[in-house]
Write an enzyme that holds these catalytic residues in place. Structure first.
Site, PDB file in Angstrom:
ATOM      1  N   GLN A  37       0.804  -1.222   0.000  1.00 38.76           N
ATOM      2  CA  GLN A  37       0.000   0.000   0.000  1.00 38.76           C
ATOM      3  C   GLN A  37       0.841   1.278   0.000  1.00 38.76           C
ATOM      4  OE1 GLN A  37      -2.596  -1.879   3.250  1.00 38.76           O
ATOM      5  NE2 GLN A  37      -4.051  -0.585   2.200  1.00 38.76           N
ATOM      6  N   HIS A  57      -1.802  -5.107 -12.786  1.00 36.26           N
ATOM      7  CA  HIS A  57      -1.339  -4.962 -14.169  1.00 36.26           C
ATOM      8  C   HIS A  57      -2.176  -5.745 -15.175  1.00 36.26           C
ATOM      9  CE1 HIS A  57       2.958  -3.522 -12.923  1.00 36.26           C
ATOM     10  NE2 HIS A  57       1.988  -2.736 -12.541  1.00 36.26           N
ATOM     11  N   ASP A  70       2.390   0.729  -8.123  1.00 35.68           N
ATOM     12  CA  ASP A  70       3.744   0.795  -8.715  1.00 35.68           C
ATOM     13  C   ASP A  70       4.593   1.844  -7.998  1.00 35.68           C
ATOM     14  OD1 ASP A  70       2.787  -1.023 -10.483  1.00 35.68           O
ATOM     15  OD2 ASP A  70       3.139   0.163 -12.309  1.00 35.68           O
ATOM     16  N   ARG A  95       4.016   0.011  12.870  1.00 31.91           N
ATOM     17  CA  ARG A  95       3.621  -1.279  12.309  1.00 31.91           C
ATOM     18  C   ARG A  95       3.716  -1.198  10.783  1.00 31.91           C
ATOM     19  NH1 ARG A  95      -2.062  -3.843  11.094  1.00 31.91           N
ATOM     20  NH2 ARG A  95      -1.309  -5.872  10.384  1.00 31.91           N
ATOM     21  N   HIS A 141       1.059  -9.499   4.751  1.00 34.00           N
ATOM     22  CA  HIS A 141      -0.070  -8.553   4.670  1.00 34.00           C
ATOM     23  C   HIS A 141      -0.603  -8.587   3.232  1.00 34.00           C
ATOM     24  CE1 HIS A 141      -1.922  -4.834   6.716  1.00 34.00           C
ATOM     25  NE2 HIS A 141      -2.561  -4.971   5.570  1.00 34.00           N
ATOM     26  N   ASN A 185      -1.761 -10.863   8.726  1.00 34.98           N
ATOM     27  CA  ASN A 185      -2.768  -9.822   8.877  1.00 34.98           C
ATOM     28  C   ASN A 185      -4.091 -10.331   8.313  1.00 34.98           C
ATOM     29  OD1 ASN A 185      -3.668  -6.909   9.218  1.00 34.98           O
ATOM     30  ND2 ASN A 185      -4.114  -7.245   7.035  1.00 34.98           N
ATOM     31  N   GLU A 186      -5.131 -10.293   9.112  1.00 37.60           N
ATOM     32  CA  GLU A 186      -6.489 -10.607   8.669  1.00 37.60           C
ATOM     33  C   GLU A 186      -6.560 -11.825   7.745  1.00 37.60           C
ATOM     34  OE1 GLU A 186      -8.431  -7.185   7.047  1.00 37.60           O
ATOM     35  OE2 GLU A 186      -8.081  -5.964   8.817  1.00 37.60           O
ATOM     36  N   ASN A 319      -7.934  -5.633  14.626  1.00 36.86           N
ATOM     37  CA  ASN A 319      -8.258  -4.542  13.698  1.00 36.86           C
ATOM     38  C   ASN A 319      -9.747  -4.288  13.812  1.00 36.86           C
ATOM     39  OD1 ASN A 319      -5.642  -4.664  12.814  1.00 36.86           O
ATOM     40  ND2 ASN A 319      -6.102  -5.406  10.747  1.00 36.86           N
ATOM     41  N   TYR A 321     -12.857  -1.269  13.047  1.00 38.21           N
ATOM     42  CA  TYR A 321     -13.233   0.039  12.506  1.00 38.21           C
ATOM     43  C   TYR A 321     -14.677   0.427  12.786  1.00 38.21           C
ATOM     44  CZ  TYR A 321      -8.962  -0.112   9.652  1.00 38.21           C
ATOM     45  OH  TYR A 321      -7.655  -0.168   9.232  1.00 38.21           O
ATOM     46  N   GLU A 386      -5.196  -1.898  14.166  1.00 41.40           N
ATOM     47  CA  GLU A 386      -5.740  -0.969  13.162  1.00 41.40           C
ATOM     48  C   GLU A 386      -7.054  -0.411  13.675  1.00 41.40           C
ATOM     49  OE1 GLU A 386      -6.209  -2.339   9.094  1.00 41.40           O
ATOM     50  OE2 GLU A 386      -4.304  -3.422   9.203  1.00 41.40           O
TER      51      GLU A 386
HETATM   52  C1  GAL Z   1      -7.613  -3.575   6.716  1.00 38.58           C
HETATM   53  C2  GAL Z   1      -6.296  -3.880   6.040  1.00 38.58           C
HETATM   54  C3  GAL Z   1      -5.476  -2.665   5.724  1.00 38.58           C
HETATM   55  C4  GAL Z   1      -6.295  -1.484   5.245  1.00 38.58           C
HETATM   56  C5  GAL Z   1      -7.514  -1.271   6.125  1.00 38.58           C
HETATM   57  C6  GAL Z   1      -8.437  -0.160   5.687  1.00 38.58           C
HETATM   58  O1  GAL Z   1      -8.517  -4.587   6.494  1.00 38.58           O
HETATM   59  O2  GAL Z   1      -5.521  -4.712   6.888  1.00 38.58           O
HETATM   60  O3  GAL Z   1      -4.496  -3.051   4.808  1.00 38.58           O
HETATM   61  O4  GAL Z   1      -6.549  -1.519   3.937  1.00 38.58           O
HETATM   62  O5  GAL Z   1      -8.258  -2.446   6.232  1.00 38.58           O
HETATM   63  O6  GAL Z   1      -9.469  -0.607   4.865  1.00 38.58           O
END
Ligand code: GAL
Length: 482
Positions: A37, A57, A70, A95, A141, A185-186, A319, A321, A386
């Site tokens: 990312q 690509h 890229d 991280r 990741h 990760n996830e 993680n 949100y 996260e």
């Molecule tokens: C998570 C992921 C991250 C990032 C984040 C925001 O699921 O681990 O790479 O993209 O969501 O959407």
């Protein structure tokens, strides 16, 4: 009149009702990113092609704006700028993830290690150390080398030994400078969101994929324990993602559905790693939907495997949100997918604020609830790996992000001080705007804005930088703490 005053007081009161306790002195604050990312330099200095290099690509229609990583934030060439931002924020840890194909271009250690790639991470680690910032390194990741065809190898189990070789190489090369390691990760994102869509055997492959990832995680943990821990003294965990799932009504079927979602999504991984086996609820439910003459879709661990896997995490990375309402969605059809096995419907309260992504809702109460749920089930130190706010503009005046951070962190404090949940660290996603998978550059999670249309990819601090910096410094989410 009286009632208007009361209402006003209630509204102001509830807006100001942030926890004014101070995070403990040894609580760690960080920021998170991942290799694909932010790094760019996708084919430089001997790096191999990763699965995302390939997708962007050759199958760019999967990406909303047809973009790629890229160049992304060009962190491969802007190490000093990244360090300067981390230093400015004053974070305790950073991280980031290692790109497998940057250090082992074909994915197979016996086919060669790429020294230039190794040096990039060595430099990063050296500079972090010089600035007293601990490293939290994610080994996987989402970006395995394309050559491996990792998705199918996770299903047939053949990726495990290559992954363990890669992890051993990472421990050997970087171990002395890394305090926290994250194996995956996830992983659910790999086994479900991606695999389930392209699989020939949906509802079977995702279970097998997970089974192999859990074994692989355990092997890597045990290897660190036996070969590296005595010398390097780091800790090893895994990062799992979850919404808070609120029952949509007080009907028992909806209460059960919300718990079932948490069990299928979080406990699916965490139960074996902490307790040694899959949750009973999952086992029963999948069996119930499998005809007697059909083989089990959920693989079984042997007794030896259970012992080997149990206890293979020093911390759990969470993680988190957003939240959703969950209700029961019965589906008794015979053709089962993972989704049908879970059998729920997700909805959102129209009163919950949202921004630019359909799943994103500002629901700070969910943070406290999910921390409690995880603590109740696992009793292990938690690091929020996260948590962050998204918008589609990258607005420098990001009051929305400040409010989000403040209200979520306040709920972390509630969970710690009122509910006695063992949270030891918090890291926000993300240090800077970056390439957001299938959303490309359309979604911005950063504390720093990145100018992707300029060849210099300048980084500019948003307003939230000063807020987060203050939190990191004072360990307090309001102006003054008790
Ligand atoms: C998570 C992921 C991250 C990032 C984040 C925001 O699921 O681990 O790479 O993209 O969501 O959407």
């Amino acid at each position: 009149m009286f009632s208007i005053v009361k209402i006003l007081l209630f509204i102001t009161g509830s807006c100001l009702a942030f926890n004014n306790k101070t995070f403990p002195e040894n609580f760690k604050f960080g920021v998170s990113t991942s290799a694909y990312q932010i790094e760019g330099g996708w084919n430089e200095d001997g790096k191999g092609v990763s699965v995302w290099d390939y997708i962007t690509h050759y199958k760019s229609s999967f990406i909303l704006d047809h973009s790629n990583g890229d160049v992304a934030c060009d962190s491969y060439h802007k190490l000093d700028e990244d360090i300067a931002m981390l230093k400015h924020l004053g974070v305790d840890f950073y991280r980031f993830s290692i790109s497998w194909s940057r250090i082992i271009p074909t994915g197979r250690v016996n086919q060669g290690v790429n020294l230039a790639g190794v040096n990039y991470y060595r430099n990063l680690l050296k500079k972090l150390k010089e600035n007293n910032i601990d490293a939290m390194v994610t080994i996987f990741h989402f970006d395995p080398p394309e050559q491996l065809q990792a998705e199918s190898m996770f299903v047939n189990g053949s990726l495990n030994s290559l992954f363990v070789d890669y992890a051993r190489m990472a421990f050997l090369l970087f171990g002395k400078d890394v305090k926290y390691w994250v194996t995956f990760n996830e992983p659910r994102g790999v086994c479900c969101d991606f695999l389930e869509r392209f699989s020939l055997q949906p509802g079977r492959d995702s279970y097998t994929c997970t089974h192999n990832i859990i074994k692989c995680h355990a092997q890597v943990y045990r290897m660190y324990d036996e070969e590296f821990r005595a010398d390097y003294g780091g800790s090893v965990g895994i990062v799992l993602n979850t919404n808070w799932d609120e029952p949509a009504s007080d009907k028992q079927a909806d209460i059960d559905a919300a718990e079932r979602k948490l069990q299928f999504e979080f406990a699916w991984y965490a139960d074996p790693i902490i307790h040694g086996d899959y949750p009973e609820l999952m086992k029963k439910r999948i069996k119930q939907f499998t005809l007697p003459f059909m083989p089990d879709r959920l693989p079984k661990f042997t007794e030896d495997e259970k012992k080997y896997i149990k206890g293979t995490a020093d911390f759990l990375g969470v993680n988190h949100y957003a939240s959703s309402y969950v209700s029961d969605k019965p589906d008794f059809g015979l053709f089962r997918t993972f989704e049908k096995d879970v059998g729920i419907l997700m909805t959102y309260d129209p009163a919950w604020n949202t921004t630019s992504l359909d799943w994103f809702r500002v629901t700070p109460f969910g943070m406290r609830k999910i921390l409690n749920w995880v603590h109740k089930n696992y009793k292990i130190p938690l690091i929020i790996t996260e948590n962050g706010y998204v918008d589609g503009t990258g607005d420098l005046n990001d009051d929305g992000r400040i409010n989000y951070l403040q209200s979520y962190l306040s709920n972390v404090l509630d969970a710690m001080y009122i509910d006695k949940v063992d949270v030891i660290g918090y890291s926000t996603w993300s240090l800077m705007d970056n390439w957001e998978w299938t959303s490309g550059y359309t979604q911005k999670f950063g504390l720093y804005y990145v100018n992707f249309s300029s060849p210099n990819t300048e980084r500019i601090p948003k307003k939230s930088v000063s807020y987060y910096k203050k939190v990191v410094e004072s360990h307090c989410v309001v102006d003054e703490c008790e």
